[in-house]
Design a protein around this motif. Structure first.
Motif, PDB file in Angstrom:
ATOM      1  N   THR A  88       0.181  -2.620   0.888  1.00 33.46           N
ATOM      2  CA  THR A  88       1.310  -3.162   0.145  1.00 33.46           C
ATOM      3  C   THR A  88       2.178  -2.016  -0.359  1.00 33.46           C
ATOM      4  OG1 THR A  88       0.085  -5.141  -0.504  1.00 33.46           O
ATOM      5  CG2 THR A  88       1.977  -4.540  -1.858  1.00 33.46           C
ATOM      6  N   ALA A  89       3.430  -2.008   0.089  1.00 36.75           N
ATOM      7  CA  ALA A  89       4.345  -0.942  -0.315  1.00 36.75           C
ATOM      8  C   ALA A  89       4.881  -1.168  -1.719  1.00 36.75           C
ATOM      9  CB  ALA A  89       5.504  -0.843   0.674  1.00 36.75           C
ATOM     10  N   GLY A  90       5.248  -2.437  -2.035  1.00 37.91           N
ATOM     11  CA  GLY A  90       5.808  -2.702  -3.343  1.00 37.91           C
ATOM     12  C   GLY A  90       7.019  -1.825  -3.615  1.00 37.91           C
ATOM     13  N   ARG A  91       6.991  -1.131  -4.753  1.00 34.35           N
ATOM     14  CA  ARG A  91       8.132  -0.304  -5.164  1.00 34.35           C
ATOM     15  C   ARG A  91       8.243   0.983  -4.356  1.00 34.35           C
ATOM     16  NH1 ARG A  91       6.038   3.801  -8.066  1.00 34.35           N
ATOM     17  NH2 ARG A  91       4.049   3.485  -9.121  1.00 34.35           N
ATOM     18  N   HIS A 134       1.043  11.060  19.811  1.00 32.36           N
ATOM     19  CA  HIS A 134       1.487   9.728  19.445  1.00 32.36           C
ATOM     20  C   HIS A 134       1.362   9.504  17.941  1.00 32.36           C
ATOM     21  CE1 HIS A 134       0.685   8.192  23.820  1.00 32.36           C
ATOM     22  NE2 HIS A 134       1.817   8.849  23.701  1.00 32.36           N
ATOM     23  N   ASP A 135       1.225  10.575  17.181  1.00 35.23           N
ATOM     24  CA  ASP A 135       1.092  10.438  15.736  1.00 35.23           C
ATOM     25  C   ASP A 135       2.385   9.905  15.119  1.00 35.23           C
ATOM     26  OD1 ASP A 135      -1.411  11.470  16.010  1.00 35.23           O
ATOM     27  OD2 ASP A 135      -1.046  13.311  14.868  1.00 35.23           O
ATOM     28  N   VAL A 136       2.223   9.063  14.120  1.00 34.62           N
ATOM     29  CA  VAL A 136       3.353   8.602  13.324  1.00 34.62           C
ATOM     30  C   VAL A 136       3.325   9.393  12.020  1.00 34.62           C
ATOM     31  CG1 VAL A 136       4.457   6.630  12.209  1.00 34.62           C
ATOM     32  CG2 VAL A 136       3.231   6.316  14.367  1.00 34.62           C
ATOM     33  N   ARG A 137       4.304  10.259  11.855  1.00 30.77           N
ATOM     34  CA  ARG A 137       4.330  11.168  10.711  1.00 30.77           C
ATOM     35  C   ARG A 137       4.615  10.419   9.406  1.00 30.77           C
ATOM     36  NH1 ARG A 137       8.873  15.058  12.391  1.00 30.77           N
ATOM     37  NH2 ARG A 137       9.641  13.142  13.382  1.00 30.77           N
ATOM     38  N   PRO A 138       4.406  11.067   8.266  1.00 27.24           N
ATOM     39  CA  PRO A 138       4.618  10.384   6.982  1.00 27.24           C
ATOM     40  C   PRO A 138       6.008   9.757   6.884  1.00 27.24           C
ATOM     41  CG  PRO A 138       3.557  12.505   6.630  1.00 27.24           C
ATOM     42  CD  PRO A 138       3.940  12.460   8.082  1.00 27.24           C
ATOM     43  N   HIS A 139       6.050   8.515   6.475  1.00 25.93           N
ATOM     44  CA  HIS A 139       7.303   7.779   6.332  1.00 25.93           C
ATOM     45  C   HIS A 139       7.145   6.760   5.198  1.00 25.93           C
ATOM     46  CE1 HIS A 139       4.772   5.501   9.109  1.00 25.93           C
ATOM     47  NE2 HIS A 139       5.406   4.419   8.685  1.00 25.93           N
ATOM     48  N   PRO A 140       8.252   6.343   4.594  1.00 30.85           N
ATOM     49  CA  PRO A 140       8.183   5.478   3.405  1.00 30.85           C
ATOM     50  C   PRO A 140       8.365   4.003   3.728  1.00 30.85           C
ATOM     51  CG  PRO A 140      10.404   6.298   3.647  1.00 30.85           C
ATOM     52  CD  PRO A 140       9.633   6.828   4.831  1.00 30.85           C
ATOM     53  N   HIS A 141       7.942   3.162   2.788  1.00 22.08           N
ATOM     54  CA  HIS A 141       8.199   1.723   2.833  1.00 22.08           C
ATOM     55  C   HIS A 141       8.464   1.221   1.426  1.00 22.08           C
ATOM     56  CE1 HIS A 141       7.003   0.966   7.010  1.00 22.08           C
ATOM     57  NE2 HIS A 141       5.905   1.677   6.817  1.00 22.08           N
ATOM     58  N   ILE A 142       9.248   0.139   1.333  1.00 22.02           N
ATOM     59  CA  ILE A 142       9.367  -0.644   0.099  1.00 22.02           C
ATOM     60  C   ILE A 142       9.405  -2.124   0.483  1.00 22.02           C
ATOM     61  CG2 ILE A 142      10.665   1.149  -1.146  1.00 22.02           C
ATOM     62  CD1 ILE A 142      13.161  -0.781  -0.822  1.00 22.02           C
ATOM     63  N   GLY A 143       8.984  -2.986  -0.449  1.00 21.66           N
ATOM     64  CA  GLY A 143       9.238  -4.414  -0.346  1.00 21.66           C
ATOM     65  C   GLY A 143       8.439  -5.189   0.678  1.00 21.66           C
ATOM     66  N   LEU A 144       7.386  -4.603   1.216  1.00 20.27           N
ATOM     67  CA  LEU A 144       6.635  -5.257   2.289  1.00 20.27           C
ATOM     68  C   LEU A 144       5.167  -4.871   2.243  1.00 20.27           C
ATOM     69  CD1 LEU A 144       5.954  -2.890   4.647  1.00 20.27           C
ATOM     70  CD2 LEU A 144       8.428  -3.012   4.855  1.00 20.27           C
ATOM     71  N   ARG A 163      10.062 -12.279  -3.692  1.00 16.64           N
ATOM     72  CA  ARG A 163      10.976 -11.569  -4.585  1.00 16.64           C
ATOM     73  C   ARG A 163      10.280 -11.095  -5.865  1.00 16.64           C
ATOM     74  NH1 ARG A 163      16.788 -12.882  -3.894  1.00 16.64           N
ATOM     75  NH2 ARG A 163      17.036 -14.039  -1.955  1.00 16.64           N
ATOM     76  N   ALA A 164       9.411 -11.931  -6.411  1.00 17.85           N
ATOM     77  CA  ALA A 164       8.751 -11.593  -7.675  1.00 17.85           C
ATOM     78  C   ALA A 164       7.785 -10.423  -7.549  1.00 17.85           C
ATOM     79  CB  ALA A 164       8.008 -12.817  -8.220  1.00 17.85           C
ATOM     80  N   HIS A 165       7.446 -10.060  -6.310  1.00 22.66           N
ATOM     81  CA  HIS A 165       6.458  -8.990  -6.101  1.00 22.66           C
ATOM     82  C   HIS A 165       7.024  -7.792  -5.347  1.00 22.66           C
ATOM     83  CE1 HIS A 165       3.072 -11.348  -7.619  1.00 22.66           C
ATOM     84  NE2 HIS A 165       3.578 -12.376  -6.971  1.00 22.66           N
ATOM     85  N   GLU A 166       8.339  -7.782  -5.092  1.00 20.65           N
ATOM     86  CA  GLU A 166       8.922  -6.688  -4.304  1.00 20.65           C
ATOM     87  C   GLU A 166       8.728  -5.325  -4.961  1.00 20.65           C
ATOM     88  OE1 GLU A 166      12.567  -8.280  -1.612  1.00 20.65           O
ATOM     89  OE2 GLU A 166      12.970  -8.225  -3.773  1.00 20.65           O
ATOM     90  N   GLU A 167       8.656  -5.283  -6.289  1.00 23.45           N
ATOM     91  CA  GLU A 167       8.513  -4.013  -6.994  1.00 23.45           C
ATOM     92  C   GLU A 167       7.116  -3.838  -7.585  1.00 23.45           C
ATOM     93  OE1 GLU A 167      10.799  -1.572  -6.986  1.00 23.45           O
ATOM     94  OE2 GLU A 167      12.007  -2.842  -5.652  1.00 23.45           O
TER      95      GLU A 167
END
Length: 298
Positions: free
Chosen positions: A94-97, A52-62, A127-131
């Protein structure tokens, strides 16, 4: 009537037969406060060596917000963070950029049957912190404020309620409560933020006399006082989420959230080209899903 609408949710398979029930985003409501994603996983009894492992994956903006009721998981991310997540703790990434992380079964649980049960939410960044620069914050269970009010045991996971304030830092007004209400008892919820919802984890509750079934999320009309009552024959366990509304629409595609379609396309290209940072010690790669127009919600 203080229930503004109901969300039924739908099942998603995250792989290996690990099913979650997803409530946000939905066609009825994209987000509740900053919370743009709400998954309830388990309780699931996993046999030894279940994958049930969740392998490496990316995020932005959340920001991902992970909270367990049972079990444990190991969080690793591209910042070099290695954190065991256990029941009662709040884990805010926090994913940010851009960030990459994995969630895996701890080594001591792989060899034995075990149970997993919890929630994962995403909070869309203003919006001001998405990146912003990515980050990870672990708040142990012992540091989460807990109190008893009118037969309810309340944990203030995020935000402020009932005179208590969580140490978890957020980018906007945010509320996340974990509440266990004894059978037949009633709790008044006052001072809720502009947007709020109740989700029963176990048991049955009524909101101002209107029953709320298990596995159903109630969007609340927060101008009114919400009176939540547990059924007479069993305790009820539920969460309350909410906050100030998002500052505009968000686009969601796979694991990416942004106020800009173009930014999501760029994130996908960066992932395919493997320009995201790596999780130290992790070598697996999940390809970007088949290309399709960026939707408003999934």
């Amino acid at each position: 009537m203080t229930i503004a609408n109901l969300l039924k949710g739908h099942e998603k398979d995250l792989g290996g037969g690990f099913l979650v029930r997803r409530y946000l985003p939905s066609a009825i409501k994209q987000a509740v406060g900053p919370f743009i994603f709400f998954d309830h996983f388990g309780p699931v009894d996993a046999p030894a060596h279940a994958d049930h492992d969740v392998r490496p994956h990316p995020h932005i903006g959340l920001s991902t917000v992970t909270y367990l009721f049972e079990g444990a998981m190991d969080h690793r991310d591209s910042l070099g963070t290695v954190q065991r997540i256990e029941p009662g703790a709040v884990n805010w990434m926090t994913a940010g950029r851009g960030i990459v992380h994995s969630e895996r079964t701890p080594a001591d649980l792989i060899e034995v049957p075990h149970r997993t049960h919890g929630l994962q939410l995403w909070a869309a960044l203003p919006r001001a912190h998405e990146e912003d620069e990515p980050g990870f914050c672990h708040t142990p269970a012992a540091d989460i404020p807990q109190l008893t009010v009118d037969g309810a045991v309340i944990r203030v996971l995020v935000g402020s309620a009932f005179g208590q304030t969580s140490p978890v830092k957020t980018y906007s007004r945010t509320l996340y409560l974990d509440i266990v209400l004894r059978a037949g008892q009633e709790l008044a919820l006052t001072g809720l933020p502009e947007e709020a919802a109740i989700y029963p984890v176990t048991g049955t509750v009524g909101i101002d006399g209107a029953p709320l079934a298990l596995h159903t999320m109630a969007l609340l009309a927060t101008a009114d006082v919400q009176r939540v009552r547990a059924a007479d024959d069993s305790d009820a366990h539920f969460v309350v989420i909410g906050g100030e509304p998002l500052d505009g629409h968000r686009y969601i595609s796979w694991n990416f959230v942004s106020s800009s379609k173009e930014r999501i396309v760029q994130a996908g290209e960066d992932w395919e080209a493997q320009r995201f940072p790596k999780v130290p010690g992790e070598t697996e790669f999940i390809p970007l899903p088949a290309k399709k127009p960026v939707p408003s919600y999934l």
